[in-house]
Design a protein around this motif. Structure first.
Motif, PDB file in Angstrom:
ATOM      1  N   UNK A 129       0.814  -1.174  -0.004  1.00  0.00           N
ATOM      2  CA  UNK A 129      -0.122   0.073  -0.065  1.00  0.00           C
ATOM      3  C   UNK A 129       0.868   1.336   0.017  1.00  0.00           C
ATOM      4  N   UNK A 130       1.887   1.269   0.739  1.00  0.00           N
ATOM      5  CA  UNK A 130       2.823   2.568   0.777  1.00  0.00           C
ATOM      6  C   UNK A 130       3.405   2.630  -0.557  1.00  0.00           C
ATOM      7  N   UNK A 131       3.974   1.702  -1.393  1.00  0.00           N
ATOM      8  CA  UNK A 131       4.648   1.552  -2.674  1.00  0.00           C
ATOM      9  C   UNK A 131       3.567   2.362  -3.596  1.00  0.00           C
ATOM     10  N   UNK A 132       2.360   1.916  -3.492  1.00  0.00           N
ATOM     11  CA  UNK A 132       1.350   2.280  -4.428  1.00  0.00           C
ATOM     12  C   UNK A 132       0.964   3.864  -4.204  1.00  0.00           C
ATOM     13  N   UNK A 133       0.860   3.972  -3.016  1.00  0.00           N
ATOM     14  CA  UNK A 133       0.658   5.355  -2.658  1.00  0.00           C
ATOM     15  C   UNK A 133       1.535   6.556  -2.808  1.00  0.00           C
ATOM     16  N   UNK A 134       2.886   5.974  -2.602  1.00  0.00           N
ATOM     17  CA  UNK A 134       4.078   6.785  -3.174  1.00  0.00           C
ATOM     18  C   UNK A 134       3.839   7.102  -4.553  1.00  0.00           C
ATOM     19  N   UNK A 135       3.606   6.322  -5.438  1.00  0.00           N
ATOM     20  CA  UNK A 135       3.644   6.160  -7.083  1.00  0.00           C
ATOM     21  C   UNK A 135       2.296   7.438  -7.384  1.00  0.00           C
ATOM     22  N   UNK A 136       1.202   7.215  -6.564  1.00  0.00           N
ATOM     23  CA  UNK A 136      -0.031   7.809  -6.741  1.00  0.00           C
ATOM     24  C   UNK A 136       0.110   9.549  -6.182  1.00  0.00           C
ATOM     25  N   UNK A 137       0.950   9.687  -5.173  1.00  0.00           N
ATOM     26  CA  UNK A 137       1.344  10.859  -4.846  1.00  0.00           C
ATOM     27  C   UNK A 137       2.235  11.863  -5.597  1.00  0.00           C
ATOM     28  N   UNK A 138       3.150  11.016  -6.301  1.00  0.00           N
ATOM     29  CA  UNK A 138       4.240  11.869  -7.286  1.00  0.00           C
ATOM     30  C   UNK A 138       3.495  11.921  -8.375  1.00  0.00           C
ATOM     31  N   UNK A 139       2.400  11.179  -8.932  1.00  0.00           N
ATOM     32  CA  UNK A 139       1.707  11.534 -10.214  1.00  0.00           C
ATOM     33  C   UNK A 139       0.835  12.781  -9.747  1.00  0.00           C
ATOM     34  N   UNK A 140       0.144  12.655  -8.487  1.00  0.00           N
ATOM     35  CA  UNK A 140      -0.684  14.183  -8.138  1.00  0.00           C
ATOM     36  C   UNK A 140       0.174  15.226  -8.322  1.00  0.00           C
ATOM     37  N   UNK A 141       1.337  15.216  -7.754  1.00  0.00           N
ATOM     38  CA  UNK A 141       2.258  16.361  -7.985  1.00  0.00           C
ATOM     39  C   UNK A 141       2.543  16.702  -9.310  1.00  0.00           C
ATOM     40  N   UNK A 142       2.790  15.756  -9.941  1.00  0.00           N
ATOM     41  CA  UNK A 142       2.829  16.222 -11.593  1.00  0.00           C
ATOM     42  C   UNK A 142       1.694  17.008 -12.071  1.00  0.00           C
ATOM     43  N   UNK A 143       0.421  16.465 -11.629  1.00  0.00           N
ATOM     44  CA  UNK A 143      -0.828  17.163 -11.958  1.00  0.00           C
ATOM     45  C   UNK A 143      -0.993  18.682 -11.311  1.00  0.00           C
ATOM     46  N   UNK A 144      -0.115  18.743 -10.229  1.00  0.00           N
ATOM     47  CA  UNK A 144      -0.436  20.144  -9.713  1.00  0.00           C
ATOM     48  C   UNK A 144       0.712  21.004  -9.754  1.00  0.00           C
ATOM     49  N   UNK A 145       1.617  20.664 -10.761  1.00  0.00           N
ATOM     50  CA  UNK A 145       2.935  21.356 -10.881  1.00  0.00           C
ATOM     51  C   UNK A 145       2.683  22.979 -10.983  1.00  0.00           C
ATOM     52  N   UNK A 146       1.783  23.475 -11.704  1.00  0.00           N
ATOM     53  CA  UNK A 146       1.226  24.801 -11.790  1.00  0.00           C
ATOM     54  C   UNK A 146       1.104  25.634 -10.609  1.00  0.00           C
ATOM     55  N   UNK A 147       0.108  25.228  -9.691  1.00  0.00           N
ATOM     56  CA  UNK A 147      -0.039  25.972  -8.537  1.00  0.00           C
ATOM     57  C   UNK A 147       1.020  25.698  -7.499  1.00  0.00           C
ATOM     58  N   UNK A 148       1.787  24.711  -7.412  1.00  0.00           N
ATOM     59  CA  UNK A 148       3.072  24.436  -6.574  1.00  0.00           C
ATOM     60  C   UNK A 148       4.019  25.300  -7.007  1.00  0.00           C
ATOM     61  N   UNK A 149       4.320  25.329  -8.381  1.00  0.00           N
ATOM     62  CA  UNK A 149       5.639  26.290  -8.865  1.00  0.00           C
ATOM     63  C   UNK A 149       5.185  27.837  -8.527  1.00  0.00           C
ATOM     64  N   UNK A 150       3.773  28.184  -8.643  1.00  0.00           N
ATOM     65  CA  UNK A 150       3.446  29.393  -8.200  1.00  0.00           C
ATOM     66  C   UNK A 150       3.700  29.857  -6.724  1.00  0.00           C
ATOM     67  N   UNK A 151       3.653  28.946  -5.824  1.00  0.00           N
ATOM     68  CA  UNK A 151       3.709  29.120  -4.330  1.00  0.00           C
ATOM     69  C   UNK A 151       5.050  28.821  -3.859  1.00  0.00           C
ATOM     70  N   UNK A 152       6.043  28.505  -4.945  1.00  0.00           N
ATOM     71  CA  UNK A 152       7.520  28.145  -4.608  1.00  0.00           C
ATOM     72  C   UNK A 152       7.717  27.012  -4.141  1.00  0.00           C
ATOM     73  N   UNK A 153       6.737  25.965  -4.023  1.00  0.00           N
ATOM     74  CA  UNK A 153       7.212  24.620  -3.442  1.00  0.00           C
ATOM     75  C   UNK A 153       7.947  23.885  -4.529  1.00  0.00           C
ATOM     76  N   UNK A 154       8.947  23.237  -3.770  1.00  0.00           N
ATOM     77  CA  UNK A 154       9.925  22.365  -4.678  1.00  0.00           C
ATOM     78  C   UNK A 154       9.547  20.966  -4.669  1.00  0.00           C
ATOM     79  N   UNK A 155       8.519  20.826  -5.273  1.00  0.00           N
ATOM     80  CA  UNK A 155       8.024  19.279  -5.314  1.00  0.00           C
ATOM     81  C   UNK A 155       8.923  18.349  -6.282  1.00  0.00           C
ATOM     82  N   UNK A 156       8.679  17.151  -6.202  1.00  0.00           N
ATOM     83  CA  UNK A 156       9.516  16.234  -6.978  1.00  0.00           C
ATOM     84  C   UNK A 156       9.421  16.519  -8.559  1.00  0.00           C
ATOM     85  N   UNK A 157       8.298  16.663  -9.080  1.00  0.00           N
ATOM     86  CA  UNK A 157       8.254  16.784 -10.544  1.00  0.00           C
ATOM     87  C   UNK A 157       9.003  18.250 -10.833  1.00  0.00           C
ATOM     88  N   UNK A 158       8.850  19.357  -9.872  1.00  0.00           N
ATOM     89  CA  UNK A 158       9.666  20.741 -10.265  1.00  0.00           C
ATOM     90  C   UNK A 158      11.158  20.542  -9.913  1.00  0.00           C
TER      91      UNK A 158
END
Length: 276
Positions: free
Chosen positions: A165-194
């Motif tokens: 479950x942890x592995x699957x959730x990790x993958x899903x969270x990374x993909x969600x961050x890819x989806x949210x790149x625009x807003x996260x970049x606007x706020x200056x967050x340094x997520x993995x996709x950024x």
């Protein structure tokens, strides 16, 4: 703002469907451990619902500026709940979860304490660090099963389920961050996709899913579960593998598919235990 609108806002902060599902996953952990109807399992499930709701509320408190860009209809950005009200509401829920958790066995209390600290620290400390926030959420997602098994005194029974479950959730969270790149970049967050690029992040998610898929037969190979487990986990593996492929072109669809794949994988453990 009417009282009804405020109450609806507080309920939305909890993400009730998400919180209830977390409680159900805790019960599945107890079921895999062989004691789903023990009082301790029910107490753990309710504590999980409270803790998850509290975590969602405090996440919205810290994310209120990002949500104003990514999701302006969330309760705080639209004015249904004040930031201070969200923080106080989260504290009440955390207190309820703590009181319930303290009635459980020692290892379950340890899991609960670690989880509560992680929930509080997630948005403020870990979310903006590349991969760290994803790892915290992955641990929390898998730990619901571990918590349920620990509540009935058999934490080792759910270790494999926790890991998958942890592995699957990790993958899903990374993909969600890819989806949210625009807003996260606007706020200056340094997520993995950024930090590493969206495509590289998708490759990482696909690799993590590959590990989860390859590890999924372990309960069958160790004679913990029989063919019934395989009959359900194989379709779950197919869904998750396809989600990893789809993430490169459509991360929103991929993370939605992963959610269904993860629920199907959890069902495989329920079926496996039922026919063990």
């Amino acid at each position: 703002m009417t009282l009804g609108a405020r109450l609806r806002g507080l309920l939305e902060l909890c993400r009730p469907a998400n919180a209830v599902v977390s409680g159900v996953l805790t019960l599945i952990g107890a079921y895999v451990a062989g004691r789903p109807f023990a009082l301790a399992a029910l107490v753990a499930a309710v504590a999980t619902v409270f803790a998850t709701a509290a975590g969602n509320a405090i996440n919205d408190y810290f994310d209120r500026d990002i949500d104003a860009i990514n999701d302006p209809e969330r309760p705080i950005p639209r004015g249904a709940v004040t930031p201070r009200g969200a923080l106080a509401f989260s504290g009440v829920l955390f207190a309820g979860a703590t009181v319930l958790a303290l009635t459980l066995p020692a290892f379950a209390i340890v899991v609960a304490v670690v989880n509560l600290l992680a929930l509080v620290a997630y948005t403020k400390v870990f979310k903006g660090l590349p991969g760290a926030g994803n790892a915290v959420v992955a641990y929390l997602g898998g730990s619901t099963f571990l918590f349920g098994a620990a509540a009935v005194g058999r934490p080792l029974a759910a270790v494999v389920l926790f890991a998958l479950a942890a592995l699957s959730t990790l993958a899903r969270e990374v993909i969600k961050d890819v989806e949210d790149v625009a807003g996260d970049r606007e706020e200056g967050l340094n997520t993995l996709p950024i930090a590493v690029g969206e495509r590289a992040a998708c490759w990482l998610a696909a690799a993590v899913l590959a590990v989860a898929v390859l590890a999924s037969p372990v309960p069958y190979l160790r004679d913990l579960f029989g063919v019934a487990y395989l009959a359900v986990v194989v379709p779950a593996d197919v869904v998750m593998a396809y989600a990893g492929y789809a993430a490169f072109d459509d991360p929103a669809r991929a993370q939605s598919l992963l959610k269904y794949g993860m629920f199907l994988a959890a069902a495989a453990f329920v079926v496996g235990r039922a026919f063990a």
